[in-house]
Design a protein around this motif. Structure first.
Motif: not given
Length: 325
Positions: A14-21, A25-28, A134-143, A312-319
């Protein structure tokens, strides 16, 4: 400049479900499209999908992607969801066994690698995945895993002292170590404590043979109610916090887990301790679970580090970056 429209495909815990919910609610303008809507799923989840259902899902997925500015795809082996829509940028979300295990297996590696090479950005869900990612994708980030506080029942332990194991019994959760921990707990706690765990994972029969009352997999609301009835919840033995452990802590259930040093700075959990230390801590909790909860800062720590409002703000910046805005 408006924020991009985003569609999440698939899900894990339910990670995706929670992020979208919380994003909505934040207006995205975010939407979630899991594997299939309930109306299209077979009653028997092991049954093969009819060909027409697969076609319907493929068409629906294409339409949803074209309507969006960015796709967010959950689990590395599912990167092919973006394959027929190369003009829509996507974020790849690695959840665990996809990059920790399947990437290193010949049959699954091409799918995971395809997503890693073509994604606008890659995020990973737990700190143990960093070196793999990061061995596969060096710019991968922790969410960090988000916790949906609105769906959590209050902690209300049953009458008989009960210890609940929150994760399935397999190697991705430290299965062999979990069985060793179970033996240490039984030796320390004696016969008056009920041990319960999910009937899930290739080592579940071994747990049952050691005296764990195995309960079947169940819908999310029932699963949360089940954990809420524990006098103490014991987390997995892999050194990380998955969704179930975080939910147990957030609802106020006394939760004991040994986490790997450096993974969760400032957390109220045991750090790098072995089975005997965990068993002793569970014993202490069972003497007075209410006091154990009152003295813990676990719920506030989860809200600070895993509250969706923080993520949410972190993810919005990624998008926005993925969409070039």
């Amino acid at each position: 400049m408006t924020d991009p429209k985003v569609v999440h495909f698939f899900d894990c815990a339910d990670v995706g479900k929670t992020l979208v919910k919380y994003g909505r609610e934040a207006g995205y303008r975010w939407r979630h499209r899991p594997w299939l809507p309930e109306s299209m799923r077979p009653l028997d989840q092991k049954s093969a999908l009819p060909a027409v259902t697969r076609v319907q899902w493929g068409v629906r997925r294409t339409v949803e992607a074209v309507r969006g500015d960015v796709m967010h795809i959950h689990f590395g082996t599912r990167a092919g969801a973006a394959n027929s829509r190369p003009f829509v940028p996507f974020v790849m979300h690695w959840h665990g066994t996809d990059i920790r295990k399947y990437y290193y297996e010949g049959a699954s590696k091409p799918a995971v690698l395809w997503g890693a090479e073509r994604a606008a950005h890659v995020v990973y869900a737990t700190p143990d995945l960093r070196d793999h990612a990061v061995a596969v994708r060096p710019d991968a980030s922790y969410l960090p895993i988000p916790v949906n506080f609105s769906e959590l029942p209050p902690w209300k332990p049953t009458e008989r002292p009960t210890v609940v194991f929150s994760s399935r019994w397999d190697e991705s959760k430290g299965g062999k170590e979990q069985l060793a921990l179970l033996r240490a707990l039984k030796a320390r706690l004696g016969e008056d404590v009920v041990f319960e765990g999910l009937d899930w994972g290739d080592q579940a029969p071994a747990a049952g043979a050691l005296g764990v009352r195995l309960v079947p997999k169940m819908p999310k609301d029932r699963f949360l109610q089940w954990m809420a009835g524990a006098h103490c919840v014991v987390g997995q033995s892999s050194g990380i916090l998955a969704t179930s452990e975080l939910e147990a802590v957030a609802m106020g259930a006394p939760t004991v887990i040994s986490v790997k040093a450096g993974y969760y700075p400032g957390s109220p959990f045991l750090v790098g301790e072995g089975h005997e230390a965990v068993a002793e801590r569970v014993h202490e909790v069972l003497q007075d679970p209410v006091s154990a909860v009152a003295s813990s800062e676990g719920a506030s720590w989860v809200r600070l580090h895993h509250g969706p409002e923080k993520l949410i703000p972190q993810l919005a910046g990624i998008y926005r970056a993925a969409a070039g805005r």
